[in-house]
Design a protein around this motif. Structure first.
Motif, PDB file in Angstrom:
ATOM      1  N   ASN A   1       0.817  -1.211   0.000  1.00  0.00           N
ATOM      2  CA  ASN A   1       0.000   0.000   0.000  1.00  0.00           C
ATOM      3  C   ASN A   1       0.855   1.267   0.000  1.00  0.00           C
ATOM      4  O   ASN A   1       0.365   2.349   0.277  1.00  0.00           O
ATOM      5  CB  ASN A   1      -0.989  -0.009   1.175  1.00  0.00           C
ATOM      6  CG  ASN A   1      -0.326   0.000   2.531  1.00  0.00           C
ATOM      7  OD1 ASN A   1       0.890   0.060   2.649  1.00  0.00           O
ATOM      8  ND2 ASN A   1      -1.134  -0.058   3.569  1.00  0.00           N
TER       9      ASN A   1
ATOM     10  N   LYS B   1      -3.134   1.013   6.330  1.00  0.00           N
ATOM     11  CA  LYS B   1      -4.136  -0.059   6.339  1.00  0.00           C
ATOM     12  C   LYS B   1      -5.307   0.323   7.244  1.00  0.00           C
ATOM     13  O   LYS B   1      -6.462   0.155   6.870  1.00  0.00           O
ATOM     14  CB  LYS B   1      -3.492  -1.362   6.811  1.00  0.00           C
ATOM     15  CG  LYS B   1      -4.394  -2.529   6.867  1.00  0.00           C
ATOM     16  CD  LYS B   1      -4.691  -3.063   5.491  1.00  0.00           C
ATOM     17  CE  LYS B   1      -5.445  -4.375   5.599  1.00  0.00           C
ATOM     18  NZ  LYS B   1      -5.806  -4.895   4.323  1.00  0.00           N
TER      19      LYS B   1
ATOM     20  N   ASN C   1      -4.149   4.005   0.225  1.00  0.00           N
ATOM     21  CA  ASN C   1      -3.315   3.195  -0.649  1.00  0.00           C
ATOM     22  C   ASN C   1      -2.696   4.108  -1.693  1.00  0.00           C
ATOM     23  O   ASN C   1      -3.381   4.636  -2.552  1.00  0.00           O
ATOM     24  CB  ASN C   1      -4.149   2.092  -1.322  1.00  0.00           C
ATOM     25  CG  ASN C   1      -3.296   1.130  -2.094  1.00  0.00           C
ATOM     26  OD1 ASN C   1      -2.102   1.324  -2.285  1.00  0.00           O
ATOM     27  ND2 ASN C   1      -3.923   0.068  -2.574  1.00  0.00           N
TER      28      ASN C   1
END
Length: 61
Positions: free
Chosen positions: A4, A52, A57
């Motif tokens: 990410n 997260k 992202n």
């Protein structure tokens, strides 16, 4: 673990990590400089746990 952290984000993390680590060795020699390990590790594994949790992202498809 799905990546990410994108390319630009990775370069910024590496630069910030090196800068912070330099505070522990070259600058004021404060132990707080070792916090620079965190952005370096997240850059090299291409995964940020905080991203997260927040649903961010920066990695392209």
């Amino acid at each position: 673990m799905e990546a990410n952290v994108g390319k630009t984000d990775k370069m910024i993390r590496i630069a910030a990590g090196v800068l912070l680590l330099s505070l522990a060795f070259v600058g004021p020699k404060t132990p707080w400089g070792f916090i620079g390990v965190v952005p370096l590790v997240t850059a090299f594994i291409n995964f940020c746990p905080a991203y997260k949790l927040l649903g961010v992202n920066t990695c392209g498809k």
